[in-house]
Scaffold this active site. Structure first.
Site, short mmCIF file in Angstrom:
data_model
loop_
_atom_site.label_atom_id
_atom_site.label_comp_id
_atom_site.label_asym_id
_atom_site.label_seq_id
_atom_site.Cartn_x
_atom_site.Cartn_y
_atom_site.Cartn_z
N PRO A 161 9.92 10.62 17.79
CA PRO A 161 9.63 10.98 19.18
C PRO A 161 10.15 9.95 20.18
O PRO A 161 10.48 8.82 19.82
CB PRO A 161 8.10 11.05 19.20
CG PRO A 161 7.66 10.17 18.10
CD PRO A 161 8.70 10.26 17.03
N THR A 173 8.45 2.25 22.19
CA THR A 173 7.11 1.74 21.94
C THR A 173 6.75 2.03 20.49
O THR A 173 7.50 2.70 19.77
CB THR A 173 6.07 2.41 22.86
OG1 THR A 173 5.94 3.79 22.49
CG2 THR A 173 6.47 2.33 24.32
N ASP A 174 5.59 1.54 20.05
CA ASP A 174 5.19 1.79 18.66
C ASP A 174 5.02 3.27 18.37
O ASP A 174 5.28 3.74 17.27
CB ASP A 174 3.88 1.05 18.36
CG ASP A 174 4.08 -0.46 18.29
OD1 ASP A 174 5.24 -0.88 18.08
OD2 ASP A 174 3.10 -1.20 18.45
N CYS A 175 4.55 4.03 19.37
CA CYS A 175 4.32 5.46 19.15
C CYS A 175 5.52 6.31 19.54
O CYS A 175 5.59 7.49 19.18
CB CYS A 175 3.07 5.93 19.89
SG CYS A 175 2.96 5.39 21.60
N TYR A 176 6.46 5.72 20.29
CA TYR A 176 7.68 6.44 20.66
C TYR A 176 8.88 5.55 20.33
O TYR A 176 9.44 4.87 21.20
CB TYR A 176 7.68 6.78 22.16
CG TYR A 176 6.59 7.74 22.57
CD1 TYR A 176 6.65 9.07 22.18
CD2 TYR A 176 5.52 7.32 23.35
CE1 TYR A 176 5.66 9.97 22.56
CE2 TYR A 176 4.53 8.20 23.73
CZ TYR A 176 4.60 9.53 23.33
OH TYR A 176 3.62 10.41 23.70
#
Length: 408
Positions: A66, A146-149
């Site tokens: 993502p 980022t860590d989630c993206y």
């Protein structure tokens, strides 16, 4: 006389009497307000004109891995990405960037994109119209890792059917009257009304006059927040007051304003719209915009609705404004009626000046007729507004006392 619920019952039974606003005006002359009010249930209005304060919200769906998009271009046109990770807002008047900053990858692609617009200029309005028409659009995006993206960038092609949401949200549409632009100076001017020739060489107006939705409901008695409308060939709604909403504009005894007044913010699902009624356009040396077809049904709840809808072009006026003066408040040459404007010429200081409309009167009539057919066939019912539009908004300018202004 009747309620919206009663009118909807007749629409669903295909018994509703629906007239375009031009048909109503002609019948009032023949039969009078009272008799017409007893006969007709709904009056349809329409316009087709540039509305640059428009745009589209898109949700792309996440790729794998993502991405949190923070810069994005659609066919070279920048979209705003400062909210959800893959949510975008594409403004109709945003110009394509041909500076070579990376959003267009090669010269061949640039030429192909420019050739898609007959004006050789591309903007957000063209991209929106292309998506509505089902055409593919090239997307390039840069992400904030980022860590989630974890994804840093993406290049792909999208269509209206490959993205989750695609809807128009237009902050300012349907001006309740506007101005007539002229140029009293000595050089051509390129404006949001199009080219204005020097020495009063031409005049341009943008409102369709007696066909215009809000001029037939001047006090906004039947149009409100939540009203269902025809938007771009699909179904839309009045979402809020529009930006620059100015209902306190001076008015004639028939309650119509003498210049720009009320506006509406509109919303509608672009996936169900028709490319016939949504078209990108470009104003030379000014920029891109979006031509939109919008129709508003007016329920005949009482005789006052008919009386207001009976207003004619000779009963409506607009101010003639000189764009040669580069200030927010420009001098004007007085008021002219829409009957004069639609005659093709007006007289300013004793000089005959040719006039052209920016709105398509022909397509405005077709919008009103199409909406009439939808209602007669039981395909479009009316909604009761959930709230009235404000009637007391002032117009606040950003004047700064003592500011140094460079007009060159």
């Amino acid at each position: 006389m009747r309620t919206i619920d009663e009118i909807n019952e007749k629409i669903q039974a295909k018994r509703a009497v629906v007239w375009t606003v031009e048909e109503l005006k002609a019948n009032v002359v023949e039969m009078g307000v009272k008799k017409v009010a007893q006969m007709v249930d709904v009056v349809t209005t329409g316009t087709f004109e540039p509305m640059e304060s428009s745009g589209a919200i898109l949700n792309l769906g996440q790729p794998d891995p993502p991405i949190k998009i923070r810069q994005c271009w659609l066919d070279g046109v920048a979209a705003y990405a400062g909210f959800g990770a893959v949510d975008l807002y594409l403004g109709a008047s945003q110009s394509a960037d041909y500076s070579g900053s990376g959003e267009v990858s090669d010269l061949e692609e640039l030429r192909e994109m420019r050739s898609r617009s007959p004006q050789q200029e591309l903007g957000g309005g063209h991209v929106i119209a292309d998506l509505i028409a089902g055409k593919p659009v090239k997307l390039r995006a840069i992400g904030q890792v980022t860590d989630c993206y974890p994804r840093a960038s993406i290049e792909t092609t999208i269509t209206r059917d490959t993205i989750n949401q695609f809807y128009l949200y237009n902050p300012r549409n349907l001006y309740q009257n506007f101005i007539v632009g002229v140029n009293g100076g000595d050089r051509p001017l390129f404006t949001y009304l199009g080219p204005l020739q020097p020495q009063l060489g031409n005049a341009v107006f943008s409102n369709p006059g007696a066909l215009s939705p809000l001029l037939n409901d001047p006090d906004l008695q039947v149009v409100g927040i939540g009203s269902r409308i025809f938007l771009g060939g699909g179904i839309g709604y009045v979402a809020w007051e529009g930006t620059q909403h100015f209902p306190l504009q001076k008015r004639l005894p028939n309650r119509t304003p003498i210049g720009p007044a009320a506006t509406l913010a509109l919303i509608g699902d672009a996936k169900q719209m028709d490319a016939r009624w949504v078209r990108g356009c470009y104003f030379k040396s000014y920029g891109p915009s979006l031509m939109l077809g919008i129709g508003v049904p007016l329920p005949v709840l009482n005789e006052t609705v008919v009386e207001r809808c009976a207003v004619r072009d000779e009963d409506l006026v607009a101010p003639v404004v000189d764009f040669a003066i580069p200030r927010r408040v420009r001098p004007n040459f007085g008021l002219v009626s829409y009957a004069q404007l639609k005659s093709g010429q007006i007289t300013i200081d004793g000089k005959r000046v040719r006039v052209a409309p920016l709105a398509s009167i022909f397509l405005a009539r077709q919008v009103a007729e199409t909406l009439k057919q939808w209602i007669e066939q039981g395909e479009f019912t009316l909604t009761q507004p959930v709230a009235s539009l404000p009637s007391d908004r002032p117009f606040l300018a950003q004047d700064r006392w003592g500011a140094q202004i460079n007009l060159e």
